[in-house]
Design a protein around this motif. Structure first.
Motif, mmCIF file in Angstrom:
data_model
loop_
_atom_site.group_PDB
_atom_site.id
_atom_site.type_symbol
_atom_site.label_atom_id
_atom_site.label_comp_id
_atom_site.label_asym_id
_atom_site.label_seq_id
_atom_site.Cartn_x
_atom_site.Cartn_y
_atom_site.Cartn_z
ATOM 1 N N ASP A 42 0.844 -1.197 0.000
ATOM 2 C CA ASP A 42 0.000 0.000 0.000
ATOM 3 C C ASP A 42 0.884 1.252 0.000
ATOM 4 N N ASN A 43 1.860 1.280 0.905
ATOM 5 C CA ASN A 43 2.692 2.476 1.059
ATOM 6 C C ASN A 43 3.528 2.753 -0.193
ATOM 7 N N LEU A 44 4.040 1.689 -0.812
ATOM 8 C CA LEU A 44 4.857 1.888 -2.009
ATOM 9 C C LEU A 44 4.021 2.419 -3.181
ATOM 10 N N GLY A 45 2.722 2.266 -3.075
ATOM 11 C CA GLY A 45 1.822 2.811 -4.114
ATOM 12 C C GLY A 45 1.912 4.323 -4.224
ATOM 13 N N VAL A 46 2.536 4.976 -3.247
ATOM 14 C CA VAL A 46 2.707 6.434 -3.313
ATOM 15 C C VAL A 46 3.497 6.831 -4.560
ATOM 16 N N LEU A 47 4.327 5.914 -5.050
ATOM 17 C CA LEU A 47 5.154 6.244 -6.215
ATOM 18 C C LEU A 47 4.310 6.551 -7.458
ATOM 19 N N ASN A 48 3.054 6.092 -7.437
ATOM 20 C CA ASN A 48 2.175 6.371 -8.595
ATOM 21 C C ASN A 48 1.669 7.807 -8.619
ATOM 22 N N ASN A 49 1.713 8.482 -7.475
ATOM 23 C CA ASN A 49 1.237 9.868 -7.462
ATOM 24 C C ASN A 49 1.862 10.647 -6.314
ATOM 25 N N LEU A 50 3.023 11.222 -6.614
ATOM 26 C CA LEU A 50 3.749 11.977 -5.585
ATOM 27 C C LEU A 50 3.417 13.463 -5.615
ATOM 28 N N ASP A 51 2.744 13.901 -6.676
ATOM 29 C CA ASP A 51 2.540 15.348 -6.848
ATOM 30 C C ASP A 51 1.299 15.842 -6.131
ATOM 31 N N LEU A 52 1.436 16.975 -5.472
ATOM 32 C CA LEU A 52 0.299 17.613 -4.808
ATOM 33 C C LEU A 52 0.148 19.013 -5.382
ATOM 34 N N THR A 53 -1.083 19.424 -5.612
ATOM 35 C CA THR A 53 -1.292 20.786 -6.114
ATOM 36 C C THR A 53 -1.272 21.753 -4.925
ATOM 37 N N PRO A 54 -1.014 23.036 -5.175
ATOM 38 C CA PRO A 54 -1.072 24.018 -4.078
ATOM 39 C C PRO A 54 -2.446 24.015 -3.407
ATOM 40 N N GLU A 55 -3.508 23.773 -4.187
ATOM 41 C CA GLU A 55 -4.868 23.736 -3.600
ATOM 42 C C GLU A 55 -4.993 22.557 -2.632
ATOM 43 N N GLU A 56 -4.468 21.407 -3.025
ATOM 44 C CA GLU A 56 -4.545 20.232 -2.140
ATOM 45 C C GLU A 56 -3.738 20.470 -0.856
ATOM 46 N N ILE A 57 -2.567 21.102 -1.020
ATOM 47 C CA ILE A 57 -1.728 21.380 0.163
ATOM 48 C C ILE A 57 -2.473 22.335 1.108
ATOM 49 N N ALA A 58 -3.135 23.333 0.523
ATOM 50 C CA ALA A 58 -3.892 24.289 1.351
ATOM 51 C C ALA A 58 -5.042 23.579 2.071
ATOM 52 N N LYS A 59 -5.704 22.665 1.371
ATOM 53 C CA LYS A 59 -6.809 21.917 1.995
ATOM 54 C C LYS A 59 -6.307 21.077 3.168
ATOM 55 N N ILE A 60 -5.150 20.467 2.974
ATOM 56 C CA ILE A 60 -4.578 19.633 4.046
ATOM 57 C C ILE A 60 -4.195 20.506 5.242
ATOM 58 N N ASP A 61 -3.623 21.681 4.957
ATOM 59 C CA ASP A 61 -3.272 22.609 6.056
ATOM 60 C C ASP A 61 -4.515 22.950 6.871
ATOM 61 N N GLU A 62 -5.586 23.257 6.155
ATOM 62 C CA GLU A 62 -6.833 23.644 6.813
ATOM 63 C C GLU A 62 -7.383 22.461 7.643
ATOM 64 N N ALA A 63 -7.360 21.279 7.018
ATOM 65 C CA ALA A 63 -7.932 20.088 7.668
ATOM 66 C C ALA A 63 -7.174 19.711 8.937
ATOM 67 N N THR A 64 -5.865 19.959 8.955
ATOM 68 C CA THR A 64 -5.050 19.448 10.065
ATOM 69 C C THR A 64 -4.642 20.524 11.077
ATOM 70 N N LYS A 65 -5.086 21.747 10.852
ATOM 71 C CA LYS A 65 -4.549 22.817 11.728
ATOM 72 C C LYS A 65 -4.955 22.641 13.196
ATOM 73 N N ASN A 66 -6.079 22.022 13.445
ATOM 74 C CA ASN A 66 -6.453 21.761 14.847
ATOM 75 C C ASN A 66 -6.240 20.297 15.227
ATOM 76 N N GLY A 67 -5.561 19.576 14.386
ATOM 77 C CA GLY A 67 -5.411 18.138 14.632
ATOM 78 C C GLY A 67 -3.977 17.713 14.854
ATOM 79 N N GLN A 68 -3.136 18.628 15.322
ATOM 80 C CA GLN A 68 -1.729 18.288 15.557
ATOM 81 C C GLN A 68 -1.596 17.453 16.840
ATOM 82 N N MET A 69 -0.634 16.534 16.846
ATOM 83 C CA MET A 69 -0.446 15.708 18.051
ATOM 84 C C MET A 69 1.029 15.539 18.387
ATOM 85 N N GLU A 70 1.276 15.264 19.655
ATOM 86 C CA GLU A 70 2.631 14.975 20.114
ATOM 87 C C GLU A 70 2.867 13.487 19.980
ATOM 88 N N LEU A 71 4.003 13.125 19.481
ATOM 89 C CA LEU A 71 4.290 11.706 19.291
ATOM 90 C C LEU A 71 5.521 11.292 20.065
#
Ligand SMILES: NC(=O)c1ccc[n+]([C@@H]2O[C@H](COP(=O)([O-])OP(=O)(O)OC[C@H]3O[C@@H](n4cnc5c(N)ncnc54)[C@H](OP(=O)(O)O)[C@@H]3O)[C@@H](O)[C@H]2O)c1
Length: 346
Positions: A308-337
């Protein structure tokens, strides 16, 4: 049956240069932290490790304390070297580290020369190797002069027991210091290994990632899936048994994952669906979007997860819009590991 590596092993993997060094690493590297310890049987370990190498995963990451019990991952990898990987030694990048508790007393932990060099010798013995490709200081030790810790790394290179050296979880200021000291000793800081994922961005917040870019130090992100949280498995009502989060003594407690984190993961799942990608693939492409990032260092429990993880090689590119969406989605979801960046020890 003796393992024979696939002749097509370099056909699909992508390799990136580690900073300004001569060393290239696969964009996906495999770590042996928790899933290759004393209870893993040889055939199932070899099934995963052999498949990884067949797909061009040339980098395997270890540390003295990986297991459990501590040391058992290196012992298992030593068996793999002896039985199956020996003919491929020159095609492999094998790393180990010292910095966390390994043996009792004042010389089995942190960053003294005494500990680091003794530990490196022990690691080489467990793995049946003459040298490792990368030796890391596993965490910054605020009580040992950094000159001493870096001096031990430089000695490892000069003695031929390590080809390259790195630092792990060092915050920005200590990263710059380590780089300066090693440079004065004529040794390059080839790589920094921090935790990093869309829900754990400490290297962005404290500018360690910018420092590495500026200094020409490569980076390899550990726990890019936040130890499995970014697979979505803790988001459903399903039982955490059999997962890392289900281990009551483990480094991730499913019961400690806050609802705000799970809400963020839900939204990320939606973005992954819209790209026709699994969530883990999206999480890995996100880590690799940064030019400073040489490799994403994954851990897998089984072959299915690796595929599953190696399947990332089929699509490594992210658009600026997708990156912005991810920023928005995760801004209150940060965690300490676990482990926390060691600058927090101060
Ligand atoms: N330098 C350091 O201080 C440090 C610290 C930690 C790790 N590391 C290195 O980084 C490596 C990776 O760390 P990590 O194991 O935390 O990385 P990770 O990739 O974030 O987490 C691995 C876990 O995620 C889950 N997973 C992976 N692929 C999956 C998939 N396709 N579907 C569902 N679940 C999936 C599995 O959880 P389950 O087991 O629950 O199935 C797996 O054990 C380690 O092996 C080690 O080499 C370094």
């Amino acid at each position: 049956m003796t393992y024979r590596a696939d002749t097509a092993r370099y056909d699909t993997m992508q390799y990136r240069r580690s900073g300004k060094s001569g060393l290239k690493l696969p964009v996906i590297s495999l770590g042996l932290w928790q899933n290759f310890g004393g209870t893993r049987d040889y055939p199932s370990a070899m099934e995963i490790l052999g498949y990884a190498f067949d797909q061009g995963v040339t980098h395997f990451d270890l540390a003295n304390n990986y297991g459990p019990p501590a040391g058992s991952s290196e012992e298992l990898f030593g068996q793999v070297m002896a039985r199956d990987f020996r003919p491929y030694r020159d095609e492999l990048i094998i790393s180990t580290k010292a910095g966390y508790t390994m043996w009792p007393g004042p010389y089995g932990d942190l960053g003294s020369r005494k500990y680091l060099l003794a530990s490196l010798d022990q690691s080489l013995t467990r793995m049946g190797l003459d040298y490792v490709d990368i030796f890391y200081s596993h965490r910054y030790d605020p009580e040992t002069p950094l000159e001493e810790t870096m001096g031990a790394l430089a000695h490892a290179v000069r003695s031929g027991k390590a080809l390259y050296v790195g630092i792990s979880s060092y915050p920005e200021k200590e990263t710059r210091e380590a780089h300066r000291i090693l440079k004065e000793m004529g040794v390059a800081t080839t790589i920094h290994q921090p935790s990093y994922s869309m829900i754990n961005r400490w290297i962005e917040n404290d500018h360690t990632i910018d420092a590495c870019g500026e200094l020409g130090v490569g980076m390899i992100a550990f726990s890019p899936l936040a130890q499995g949280v970014l697979s979505g498995k803790y988001n459903s009502k399903t039982d955490a048994e059999g997962t890392r989060g289900g281990n009551p003594n483990g480094t991730l407690r499913a019961s400690h994952i806050e609802p705000r984190v799970l809400e963020a993961v839900d939204q990320v799942a939606e973005i992954a669906r819209s790209r026709g990608q699994s969530m883990v693939q999206l999480a890995l492409s996100w880590v690799l979007r940064r030019p400073e990032m040489t490799s994403a260092l994954i851990g897998v429990r089984n072959l299915e997860q690796l595929k599953d993880n190696l399947g990332v090689l089929n699509n490594l590119d992210l658009t600026p819009e997708e990156i912005a969406k991810i920023d928005e989605a995760t801004k209150n979801g940060q965690m300490e590991l676990h482990p926390r960046p060691s600058g927090w020890l101060r």
